[in-house]
Scaffold this motif. Structure first.
Motif, PDB file in Angstrom:
ATOM      1  N   ASP A 190       0.884  -1.224   0.005  1.00  0.00           N
ATOM      2  CA  ASP A 190      -0.029  -0.075   0.051  1.00  0.00           C
ATOM      3  C   ASP A 190       0.757   1.311  -0.030  1.00  0.00           C
ATOM      4  N   ASP A 213       2.642   1.577  -3.444  1.00  0.00           N
ATOM      5  CA  ASP A 213       1.712   2.135  -4.501  1.00  0.00           C
ATOM      6  C   ASP A 213       1.426   3.637  -4.368  1.00  0.00           C
ATOM      7  N   ARG A 214       1.198   3.993  -3.058  1.00  0.00           N
ATOM      8  CA  ARG A 214       0.995   5.365  -2.901  1.00  0.00           C
ATOM      9  C   ARG A 214       2.379   6.262  -3.118  1.00  0.00           C
ATOM     10  N   THR A 218       4.405   5.556  -5.518  1.00  0.00           N
ATOM     11  CA  THR A 218       4.541   5.505  -7.168  1.00  0.00           C
ATOM     12  C   THR A 218       3.321   6.389  -7.693  1.00  0.00           C
ATOM     13  N   THR A 219       2.296   6.311  -7.021  1.00  0.00           N
ATOM     14  CA  THR A 219       1.346   7.406  -7.657  1.00  0.00           C
ATOM     15  C   THR A 219       1.816   8.844  -7.144  1.00  0.00           C
ATOM     16  N   ASN A 220       2.176   9.144  -6.411  1.00  0.00           N
ATOM     17  CA  ASN A 220       2.821  10.449  -5.639  1.00  0.00           C
ATOM     18  C   ASN A 220       3.730  10.869  -6.578  1.00  0.00           C
ATOM     19  N   GLU A 256       4.551   9.707  -9.710  1.00  0.00           N
ATOM     20  CA  GLU A 256       3.961  10.058 -11.306  1.00  0.00           C
ATOM     21  C   GLU A 256       3.308  11.204 -11.383  1.00  0.00           C
ATOM     22  N   ARG A 257       3.087  12.018 -10.412  1.00  0.00           N
ATOM     23  CA  ARG A 257       2.611  13.133 -10.668  1.00  0.00           C
ATOM     24  C   ARG A 257       3.668  14.303 -11.219  1.00  0.00           C
ATOM     25  N   HIS A 317       5.281  11.617 -15.291  1.00  0.00           N
ATOM     26  CA  HIS A 317       4.196  10.895 -16.030  1.00  0.00           C
ATOM     27  C   HIS A 317       4.565   9.799 -16.841  1.00  0.00           C
ATOM     28  N   SER A 364       5.766   4.709 -14.520  1.00  0.00           N
ATOM     29  CA  SER A 364       5.389   4.073 -13.265  1.00  0.00           C
ATOM     30  C   SER A 364       6.498   2.619 -13.025  1.00  0.00           C
ATOM     31  N   ARG A 409       8.802   2.630 -10.011  1.00  0.00           N
ATOM     32  CA  ARG A 409       9.053   1.366  -9.101  1.00  0.00           C
ATOM     33  C   ARG A 409      10.384   0.721  -8.863  1.00  0.00           C
ATOM     34  N   SER A 462       8.797  12.788  -1.686  1.00  0.00           N
ATOM     35  CA  SER A 462       7.694  11.600  -1.106  1.00  0.00           C
ATOM     36  C   SER A 462       7.987  11.077   0.175  1.00  0.00           C
TER      37      SER A 462
END
Length: 323
Positions: free
Chosen positions: A13, A16-17, A19-21, A23-24, A27, A30, A34, A66
């Motif tokens: 979890d 993943d958070r 990675t998403t952060n 990727e802002r 772009h 991912s 990772r 991050s």
């Protein structure tokens, strides 16, 4: 002590958070993100070989933001000295003693930009700190703290005035990859945000630097079956036996593949490693450690190509589950 299912789910979890952060900022990348996080949680370093303007600096800064850590950037040039990286001792007339002034290497995430432009003597200044997490100046050791990751970049073009990284230093990098140019759809997204500054506000932190250290310790407890160890050993041996290589992967490379596979498994919510984890990381972890035979290199053989063929030739073990 082996990682539990609950710990693996929590690890995935957070991963993943993160990675998403990130990727802002970066772009559509991912997979590269990772890999960078895998290096971070495996307590290793990342080497990026890429053309200018692909987001190498943005990636390093986004990782530091991050994890609520510190970051620094070292622009490597031919006249850069080892003390410019590690720091120096300066004589203080008031106290009559030498005081250590830390260099930019003292940060959680250090971007070593165009590392192959510095002299071999300066490059070697990174060896101790990358391996042991400390700098020795005037006989005194100074720990750089935790977490600590070097994100080094080298430019595959404009090789004039550059120094090839020695094999000993390449072996210190846990993972080597490239970001590459974005696809058409991602480029459009980037262009739509062109009114913003190139480096806008920092990303919101997802986890603390101390939290990274704790999760890295948990990742080390992921279960590795004996058949996985055997598989990694056979892969490494195959790199040494390949006719295209003059020097295969070292024991350090085998350990690196196991370490990263543990983190990769945890990032997928598993507390045990499967062969696909090893397959996914064999290229980024092993390829840059191989020294190709000059004739094979002349014929267009690449290290990644050698690894890809070895993955086809060496059979993986059957179904692997936690003990």
């Amino acid at each position: 002590m082996t990682m539990t299912t609950e710990q693996a789910v929590r690890f995935a979890d957070v991963f993943d958070r993160l990675t998403t952060n990130i990727e802002r900022t970066l772009h559509g990348k991912s997979h590269v993100i990772r890999l960078a996080l895998t290096a971070l949680f495996s307590e290793g370093h990342l080497l990026l070989e890429d053309a200018p303007g692909t987001g190498k600096t943005s990636l390093a800064r986004a990782v530091a933001d991050s994890v609520r850590g510190t970051s620094s950037r070292i622009q490597f040039t031919p006249d850069l000295l080892p003390g410019d990286i590690t720091g120096v001792s300066v004589y203080d007339q008031n106290s009559g003693a030498f005081t250590f002034h830390p260099g930019p290497i003292f940060a959680n995430v250090v971007l070593a930009d165009e590392i192959n432009r510095a002299s071999p003597k300066t490059q070697s200044a990174l060896l101790e700190v990358m391996e042991e997490g400390r700098v020795t100046v005037d006989g005194r050791a100074h720990p750089v703290g935790e977490p600590f990751m070097v994100v080094a970049t080298q430019n595959p073009i404009e090789q004039a005035g550059t120094y090839r990284l020695p094999e000993a230093q390449l072996d210190r990098f846990l993972i080597k990859t490239s970001i590459g140019y974005p696809d058409h759809a991602t480029t459009l997204r980037i262009l739509e945000g062109a009114t913003h500054k190139a480096h806008g506000d920092p990303l919101p932190p997802i986890i603390t630097a101390e939290g990274v250290t704790l999760l890295a310790a948990e990742a080390r407890t992921v279960h590795v079956d004996a058949t996985i160890n055997d598989y990694v050993s056979r892969l490494v041996q195959a790199t040494r036996d390949a006719s295209e290589t003059r020097l295969g992967a070292s024991v350090r490379a085998a350990l690196a593949l196991i370490r990263t596979a543990k983190t990769y498994a945890a990032s997928d919510g598993r507390h045990y490693v499967v062969p696909d984890d090893v397959k996914s990381l064999a290229g980024p972890v092993l390829a840059h450690r191989l020294v190709l035979d000059p004739e094979a290199e002349f014929d267009g053989v690449t290290s990644l190509g050698v690894i890809s063929q070895i993955l086809l030739d060496v059979p993986p073990p059957g179904d692997v589950s936690a003990a």
